[in-house]
Design a protein around this motif. Structure first.
Motif, PDB file in Angstrom:
ATOM      1  N   LEU A 106       9.274  -5.392   4.417  1.00  0.00           N
ATOM      2  CA  LEU A 106       7.850  -5.162   4.676  1.00  0.00           C
ATOM      3  C   LEU A 106       7.093  -6.457   4.925  1.00  0.00           C
ATOM      4  CD1 LEU A 106       6.996  -2.357   2.063  1.00  0.00           C
ATOM      5  CD2 LEU A 106       7.517  -2.109   4.502  1.00  0.00           C
ATOM      6  N   LEU A 107       7.775  -7.577   4.756  1.00  0.00           N
ATOM      7  CA  LEU A 107       7.132  -8.870   4.997  1.00  0.00           C
ATOM      8  C   LEU A 107       6.959  -9.092   6.495  1.00  0.00           C
ATOM      9  CD1 LEU A 107       6.142 -11.645   3.984  1.00  0.00           C
ATOM     10  CD2 LEU A 107       8.517 -12.419   4.053  1.00  0.00           C
ATOM     11  N   GLY A 165       1.600  -8.594  -1.682  1.00  0.00           N
ATOM     12  CA  GLY A 165       2.226  -9.276  -2.809  1.00  0.00           C
ATOM     13  C   GLY A 165       2.429 -10.751  -2.550  1.00  0.00           C
ATOM     14  N   TRP A 166       2.902 -11.071  -1.361  1.00  0.00           N
ATOM     15  CA  TRP A 166       3.160 -12.474  -1.030  1.00  0.00           C
ATOM     16  C   TRP A 166       1.858 -13.255  -0.888  1.00  0.00           C
ATOM     17  CZ3 TRP A 166       7.655 -13.211  -2.597  1.00  0.00           C
ATOM     18  CH2 TRP A 166       8.662 -12.277  -2.401  1.00  0.00           C
ATOM     19  N   GLY A 222       7.154  -4.237  -7.252  1.00  0.00           N
ATOM     20  CA  GLY A 222       6.286  -4.167  -6.076  1.00  0.00           C
ATOM     21  C   GLY A 222       5.186  -5.200  -6.106  1.00  0.00           C
ATOM     22  N   ASP A 223       4.191  -4.988  -5.253  1.00  0.00           N
ATOM     23  CA  ASP A 223       3.106  -5.954  -5.085  1.00  0.00           C
ATOM     24  C   ASP A 223       2.308  -6.178  -6.368  1.00  0.00           C
ATOM     25  OD1 ASP A 223       3.781  -6.260  -2.415  1.00  0.00           O
ATOM     26  OD2 ASP A 223       2.365  -4.712  -1.741  1.00  0.00           O
ATOM     27  N   ALA A 224       2.107  -5.107  -7.144  1.00  0.00           N
ATOM     28  CA  ALA A 224       1.307  -5.238  -8.370  1.00  0.00           C
ATOM     29  C   ALA A 224       1.968  -6.208  -9.347  1.00  0.00           C
ATOM     30  CB  ALA A 224       1.116  -3.866  -9.015  1.00  0.00           C
ATOM     31  N   GLY A 225       3.283  -6.094  -9.480  1.00  0.00           N
ATOM     32  CA  GLY A 225       4.012  -6.982 -10.382  1.00  0.00           C
ATOM     33  C   GLY A 225       3.984  -8.416  -9.907  1.00  0.00           C
ATOM     34  N   TYR A 243      12.631  -4.399  -1.648  1.00  0.00           N
ATOM     35  CA  TYR A 243      12.049  -4.080  -0.339  1.00  0.00           C
ATOM     36  C   TYR A 243      10.684  -3.415  -0.413  1.00  0.00           C
ATOM     37  CZ  TYR A 243      13.250   0.912  -0.667  1.00  0.00           C
ATOM     38  OH  TYR A 243      13.326   2.218  -1.040  1.00  0.00           O
ATOM     39  N   GLN A 244      10.166  -3.137  -1.625  1.00  0.00           N
ATOM     40  CA  GLN A 244       8.815  -2.589  -1.735  1.00  0.00           C
ATOM     41  C   GLN A 244       7.738  -3.672  -1.687  1.00  0.00           C
ATOM     42  OE1 GLN A 244       8.054   1.363  -3.611  1.00  0.00           O
ATOM     43  NE2 GLN A 244       9.266   0.433  -5.233  1.00  0.00           N
ATOM     44  N   LEU A 245       8.145  -4.923  -1.778  1.00  0.00           N
ATOM     45  CA  LEU A 245       7.182  -6.016  -1.703  1.00  0.00           C
ATOM     46  C   LEU A 245       6.659  -6.146  -0.281  1.00  0.00           C
ATOM     47  CD1 LEU A 245       9.048  -8.663  -3.887  1.00  0.00           C
ATOM     48  CD2 LEU A 245       7.034  -7.341  -4.522  1.00  0.00           C
TER      49      LEU A 245
END
Length: 302
Positions: free
Chosen positions: A289-290, A265-266, A233-236, A259-261
């Protein structure tokens, strides 16, 4: 046959490339004969044994015994040589001389290989090695201890490292952390393929972020999964972005099906991109989710 071929090889040969793909009737005796014909002056050797189903540990060990002490570049494709087991690593390790600078080994589909064998291989490559490429695609028994053993024995002189663990489903964050902790101060190019490794999570990305660094110029990472990824996810991604080298010139990242990103995150990734970056390749397929905001953030980081 192979014995006749080996007998006709020049004693002053410095470069040799042979492709034996699908030579399914060749046995260990043939490989031993080839070993006897290898020139003592050989510096570059490239052999393709893909789908040679009768090739065993003993045959490959005999072949390795004939490797020249002056060998600088070695490439072996052993894809789907199903008789190979962990013993092959020790056999190969004994044939890798102190002059070796480039080593490429393809073991994809060799289902008997495990962590114990990978640890044995770790003792083989010389301290002069500058380029190392290992492909273990579909070697489903490989696990974190083997990756840790390999990471701990990587040459400090290594400048280019490519590791393929596609569909090695036992690998987890622990193995990725061990790999990140290996010597990396001289490394300029790093390629890691963890396609289908579903146990990897944000923790693994965070561990990796603390590793490559240094003078890294080219980085390629593949974390695509067969199905939707639930653990990355975003944290990683933010942690990974924070660890990107300031010298990075080429960056390729595959998070297909993760798909959790989200935009967060981006945006974090955009903030971590080096000003020295010249080439960027991102696979964001099915990252649903982008949105426009995330793309705008990415564009702003270029």
């Amino acid at each position: 046959g192979l014995a006749a071929l080996a007998g006709g090889l020049s004693s002053t040969l410095q470069q040799l490339s042979l492709d034996f793909t699908f030579w399914e009737l060749l046995s260990d005796a043939g490989w031993a004969a080839l070993s006897g014909g290898l020139s003592s002056t050989l510096q570059q050797l490239r052999l393709n044994f893909a789908y040679c189903s009768l090739l065993s540990d003993a045959g490959l060990g005999a072949l390795a015994g004939g490797f020249s002490s002056t060998l600088q570049q070695l490439s072996l494709n052993l894809a789907y040589c199903s008789l190979l087991s962990d013993a092959v690593f020790a056999a190969l390790g004994g044939g890798l001389g102190s002059t070796l600078q480039q080593l490429s080994l393809g073991f994809y589909g060799c289902s008997q290989l495990s962590a114990a064998g990978l640890a044995a291989l770790a003792g083989g490559p010389s301290s002069t090695l500058q380029e190392l490429s290992l492909n273990f695609r579909d070697c489903s028994q490989l696990s974190d201890p083997g990756l840790a053993a390999l990471a701990g024995r990587l040459s400090s002189s290594l400048q280019q490292l490519s590791l393929g663990f596609s569909a090695c489903s036992q690998l987890s964050d622990e193995g990725l952390a061990a790999l990140a902790g290996g010597p990396s101060s001289t490394r300029k190019q790093l390629s890691l393929d963890f396609y289908g490794c579903s146990q990897l999570s944000d923790g693994g990305l965070a561990a990796l972020a603390g590793g490559p660094g240094g003078i890294l110029q080219q980085l390629s990472l593949n974390f695509e999964l067969f199905d939707a990824c639930l653990q990355l996810g975003d944290a990683g991604l933010a942690a990974l972005a924070g660890g990107l080298s300031s010298t990075l010139q080429q960056f390729s990242l595959n998070f297909r099906n993760c798909y959790q990103l989200s935009d967060a995150g981006w945006a974090a990734l955009a903030g971590g991109l080096s000003s020295a970056l010249q080439q960027l390749s991102l696979n964001l397929a099915y990252c649903s989710l982008l949105s426009d905001a995330g793309l705008a953030a990415l564009a702003g980081g270029l």
